[in-house]
Design an enzyme around this catalytic site. Structure first.
Site, PDB file in Angstrom:
ATOM      1  N   GLY A 197      22.861 -13.403  19.686  1.00 60.21           N
ATOM      2  CA  GLY A 197      23.402 -12.788  18.624  1.00 60.21           C
ATOM      3  C   GLY A 197      23.388 -13.874  17.655  1.00 60.21           C
ATOM      4  O   GLY A 197      24.045 -13.378  16.411  1.00 60.21           O
ATOM      5  N   HIS A 214      16.989 -22.009  30.075  1.00 57.39           N
ATOM      6  CA  HIS A 214      18.278 -21.512  30.379  1.00 57.39           C
ATOM      7  C   HIS A 214      18.131 -20.675  31.760  1.00 57.39           C
ATOM      8  O   HIS A 214      17.699 -19.571  32.010  1.00 57.39           O
ATOM      9  CB  HIS A 214      18.578 -20.612  29.229  1.00 57.39           C
ATOM     10  CG  HIS A 214      19.892 -19.988  29.464  1.00 57.39           C
ATOM     11  ND1 HIS A 214      20.326 -18.926  28.617  1.00 57.39           N
ATOM     12  CD2 HIS A 214      20.990 -19.911  30.161  1.00 57.39           C
ATOM     13  CE1 HIS A 214      21.446 -18.414  29.033  1.00 57.39           C
ATOM     14  NE2 HIS A 214      21.898 -19.196  29.808  1.00 57.39           N
ATOM     15  N   SER A 233      14.637 -18.226  21.265  1.00 58.86           N
ATOM     16  CA  SER A 233      14.479 -17.940  22.468  1.00 58.86           C
ATOM     17  C   SER A 233      13.236 -16.761  22.408  1.00 58.86           C
ATOM     18  O   SER A 233      12.880 -15.894  21.506  1.00 58.86           O
ATOM     19  CB  SER A 233      15.695 -16.881  22.821  1.00 58.86           C
ATOM     20  OG  SER A 233      15.374 -16.096  23.974  1.00 58.86           O
ATOM     21  N   MET A 285      15.775 -15.426  34.204  1.00 53.84           N
ATOM     22  CA  MET A 285      16.724 -14.460  35.067  1.00 53.84           C
ATOM     23  C   MET A 285      15.991 -13.871  36.231  1.00 53.84           C
ATOM     24  O   MET A 285      14.883 -13.962  36.383  1.00 53.84           O
ATOM     25  CB  MET A 285      16.916 -13.219  34.177  1.00 53.84           C
ATOM     26  CG  MET A 285      17.394 -13.695  32.665  1.00 53.84           C
ATOM     27  SD  MET A 285      17.790 -12.246  31.643  1.00 53.84           S
ATOM     28  CE  MET A 285      17.770 -12.838  30.040  1.00 53.84           C
ATOM     29  N   GLY A 288      17.147 -15.585  19.222  1.00 55.69           N
ATOM     30  CA  GLY A 288      16.111 -14.741  19.707  1.00 55.69           C
ATOM     31  C   GLY A 288      15.530 -13.903  18.876  1.00 55.69           C
ATOM     32  O   GLY A 288      14.434 -14.115  17.806  1.00 55.69           O
ATOM     33  N   GLY A 338      19.340  -9.242  21.737  1.00 56.65           N
ATOM     34  CA  GLY A 338      19.575  -8.390  20.699  1.00 56.65           C
ATOM     35  C   GLY A 338      20.816  -7.880  20.760  1.00 56.65           C
ATOM     36  O   GLY A 338      21.187  -6.854  20.321  1.00 56.65           O
ATOM     37  N   MET A 395      19.627 -18.488  34.138  1.00 52.60           N
ATOM     38  CA  MET A 395      20.542 -17.341  34.510  1.00 52.60           C
ATOM     39  C   MET A 395      20.149 -16.817  35.894  1.00 52.60           C
ATOM     40  O   MET A 395      19.533 -16.019  36.244  1.00 52.60           O
ATOM     41  CB  MET A 395      20.396 -16.175  33.327  1.00 52.60           C
ATOM     42  CG  MET A 395      21.085 -16.736  32.183  1.00 52.60           C
ATOM     43  SD  MET A 395      20.622 -15.651  30.682  1.00 52.60           S
ATOM     44  CE  MET A 395      18.976 -16.321  30.415  1.00 52.60           C
ATOM     45  N   GLY A 409      22.056 -11.889  29.943  1.00 49.87           N
ATOM     46  CA  GLY A 409      21.215 -10.714  30.154  1.00 49.87           C
ATOM     47  C   GLY A 409      20.043 -10.185  29.419  1.00 49.87           C
ATOM     48  O   GLY A 409      19.185  -9.740  29.854  1.00 49.87           O
ATOM     49  N   MET A 443      28.097 -19.638  25.602  1.00 47.40           N
ATOM     50  CA  MET A 443      27.341 -18.386  25.435  1.00 47.40           C
ATOM     51  C   MET A 443      28.087 -17.496  24.564  1.00 47.40           C
ATOM     52  O   MET A 443      29.199 -17.443  24.690  1.00 47.40           O
ATOM     53  CB  MET A 443      26.933 -17.650  26.830  1.00 47.40           C
ATOM     54  CG  MET A 443      26.133 -17.940  27.770  1.00 47.40           C
ATOM     55  SD  MET A 443      24.170 -17.946  27.101  1.00 47.40           S
ATOM     56  CE  MET A 443      24.074 -16.379  26.761  1.00 47.40           C
ATOM     57  N   HIS A 503      13.484 -22.068  23.862  1.00 45.12           N
ATOM     58  CA  HIS A 503      14.406 -22.110  24.683  1.00 45.12           C
ATOM     59  C   HIS A 503      13.900 -20.827  25.742  1.00 45.12           C
ATOM     60  O   HIS A 503      13.612 -19.525  25.238  1.00 45.12           O
ATOM     61  CB  HIS A 503      15.657 -21.283  23.883  1.00 45.12           C
ATOM     62  CG  HIS A 503      16.755 -21.006  24.739  1.00 45.12           C
ATOM     63  ND1 HIS A 503      17.837 -21.767  25.328  1.00 45.12           N
ATOM     64  CD2 HIS A 503      17.051 -19.557  25.518  1.00 45.12           C
ATOM     65  CE1 HIS A 503      18.818 -20.956  26.054  1.00 45.12           C
ATOM     66  NE2 HIS A 503      18.373 -19.646  26.156  1.00 45.12           N
ATOM     67  N   ASP A 508      14.366 -18.233  28.700  1.00 46.71           N
ATOM     68  CA  ASP A 508      15.282 -17.584  29.624  1.00 46.71           C
ATOM     69  C   ASP A 508      14.862 -17.256  30.894  1.00 46.71           C
ATOM     70  O   ASP A 508      13.812 -16.153  30.940  1.00 46.71           O
ATOM     71  CB  ASP A 508      15.943 -16.352  28.716  1.00 46.71           C
ATOM     72  CG  ASP A 508      16.847 -16.650  27.451  1.00 46.71           C
ATOM     73  OD1 ASP A 508      17.604 -17.382  27.595  1.00 46.71           O
ATOM     74  OD2 ASP A 508      16.306 -16.355  26.159  1.00 46.71           O
ATOM     75  N   ASP A 516      24.468 -19.444  22.006  1.00 43.84           N
ATOM     76  CA  ASP A 516      22.966 -18.480  22.304  1.00 43.84           C
ATOM     77  C   ASP A 516      23.827 -17.224  22.366  1.00 43.84           C
ATOM     78  O   ASP A 516      24.537 -16.856  23.382  1.00 43.84           O
ATOM     79  CB  ASP A 516      22.755 -19.175  23.616  1.00 43.84           C
ATOM     80  CG  ASP A 516      21.613 -18.466  24.384  1.00 43.84           C
ATOM     81  OD1 ASP A 516      20.947 -17.550  23.554  1.00 43.84           O
ATOM     82  OD2 ASP A 516      21.040 -18.256  25.340  1.00 43.84           O
TER      83      ASP A 516
HETATM   84  C1  DX5 Z   1      20.616 -13.952  26.719  1.00 42.85           C
HETATM   85  C2  DX5 Z   1      19.825 -14.681  26.533  1.00 42.85           C
HETATM   86  C3  DX5 Z   1      19.296 -15.336  24.965  1.00 42.85           C
HETATM   87  C4  DX5 Z   1      19.248 -14.311  24.032  1.00 42.85           C
HETATM   88  C5  DX5 Z   1      18.763 -14.563  22.524  1.00 42.85           C
HETATM   89  O1  DX5 Z   1      20.906 -13.629  27.840  1.00 42.85           O
HETATM   90  O2  DX5 Z   1      20.081 -15.970  27.210  1.00 42.85           O
HETATM   91  O3  DX5 Z   1      18.867 -16.435  25.010  1.00 42.85           O
HETATM   92  O4  DX5 Z   1      18.431 -13.307  24.556  1.00 42.85           O
HETATM   93  O5  DX5 Z   1      18.400 -13.711  21.723  1.00 42.85           O
HETATM   94  P1  DX5 Z   1      19.243 -12.796  20.657  1.00 42.85           P
HETATM   95  O6  DX5 Z   1      19.188 -14.105  19.685  1.00 42.85           O
HETATM   96  O7  DX5 Z   1      18.350 -11.755  20.259  1.00 42.85           O
HETATM   97  O8  DX5 Z   1      20.649 -12.515  21.137  1.00 42.85           O
HETATM   98 ZN    ZN Z   2      19.310 -17.997  26.694  1.00 46.76          ZN
END
Ligand code: DX5
Ligand code: ZN
Length: 286
Positions: free
Chosen positions: A241, A134, A75, A104, A261, A213, A136, A210, A205, A100, A102, A239
């Site tokens: 952590g 992805h 990500s 939002m 990520g 980290g 969101m 959102g 998830m 990936h 993201d 996805d």
């Molecule tokens: C969260 C995202 C993830 C996330 C991945 O909303 O969809 O893709 O940022 O990042 P890490 O691996 O740092 O959780």
């Molecule tokens: Zn994601």
């Protein structure tokens, strides 16, 4: 449930989900067939066999099993977005299987990232890589056409705000993209069970969507296990952590598409981290 969805459901329940049906659905997805799914279902003479049917097709699980593969998709959320093309290329050069992205909208999640104009610019720089968005967003249907035009391969959307999941799914396939269904931590996997046969991938998830980290939620693993036990050939993505410390848990449960990520982007040795995670996933694949 609309007619198309109902038709698939009835055929499946009656044991009539044939290899031909799998092929027809594959063709709809790959070749941007303009016909509605209900018409395609009626045209059972269009494809003679099932060599390329989607791996999670109910019939092909029995007749033409395609092994699932381990895929690592970084990500770029926490990367330097001002240098997105360079950061993305670096990840690919270090062994990433896909990117990936993201997206939002500040409504479905309390954060804002980027949309199709940025994805299109990225595609102009990176011609070959597999892009997953992805989504969101509150209204995933709204962005199907522009994301297809931007060169997205897999359009993964959250089912929570969507009234007619089958309709959105069909429109994504008609636009030429593969379909991913995503669920937040509070959504039971049973809530998407009825849609799994028309999806290419399910995203579980492992944080609240959102932000990057966040801490991995190990209590999401029963969802992954349930999916893997019931859909041996389904692509299952996790996805949030996920990194070297949590990958074993995900792989053991049955995930084979791994979004990571912070653990990858922030690493001094991206190649090593990506390779290590892929090896762990491979070690659990049968
Ligand atoms: C969260 C995202 C993830 C996330 C991945 O909303 O969809 O893709 O940022 O990042 P890490 O691996 O740092 O959780
Ligand atoms: Zn994601």
């Amino acid at each position: 449930m609309n007619f198309s969805c109902l038709a698939i459901r009835v055929l499946t329940l009656q044991g009539l989900c044939s290899p031909r049906l799998g092929c027809l659905r594959f063709k709809t997805s790959k070749f941007r067939a303009p016909a509605p799914l209900s018409l395609t279902l009626a045209d059972t003479t269009a494809s003679p066999s099932c060599p390329k049917a989607r791996p999670n097709c109910c019939a092909c699980n029995k007749t033409n099993k395609m092994p699932i593969q381990a895929k690592i998709g970084p990500s770029i959320l926490n990367a330097d977005l001002a240098n997105l093309a360079a950061e993305s290329q670096k990840l690919l050069d270090n062994g990433a299987d896909y990117l990936h992205l993201d997206v939002m909208d500040g409504a479905f999640v309390p954060n804002l990232t980027f949309g199709h104009p940025m994805v299109k610019c990225l595609r102009n720089h990176i011609k070959e890589a597999f892009f997953e968005t992805h989504m969101m967003v509150q209204n995933p249907e709204q962005w199907i056409t522009p994301m297809a035009d931007a060169g997205v391969n897999l359009y993964t959307f959250h089912v929570e705000p969507v009234k007619d999941v089958c309709s959105v799914t069909r429109k994504i396939q008609e636009a030429g993209m593969k379909v991913g269904l995503a669920i937040k931590p509070g959504t039971e996997v049973k809530e998407i069970e009825k849609y799994i046969d028309v999806a290419d991938l399910v995203l579980v998830m492992t944080v609240e969507p959102g932000f990057g980290g966040q801490s991995f939620m190990a209590d999401m693993m029963p969802k992954v296990e349930w999916l893997r036990n019931n859909y041996p050939n389904l692509d299952i993505e996790v996805d949030g952590g996920v990194g070297p410390k949590t990958i074993d848990c995900c792989a053991k449960a049955g995930a084979n598409w791994i979004v990571s990520g912070t653990a990858v982007v922030g690493s001094a040795d991206q190649r090593q981290v990506i390779g290590e995670m892929r090896n762990v996933v491979k070690s659990y694949l049968k």
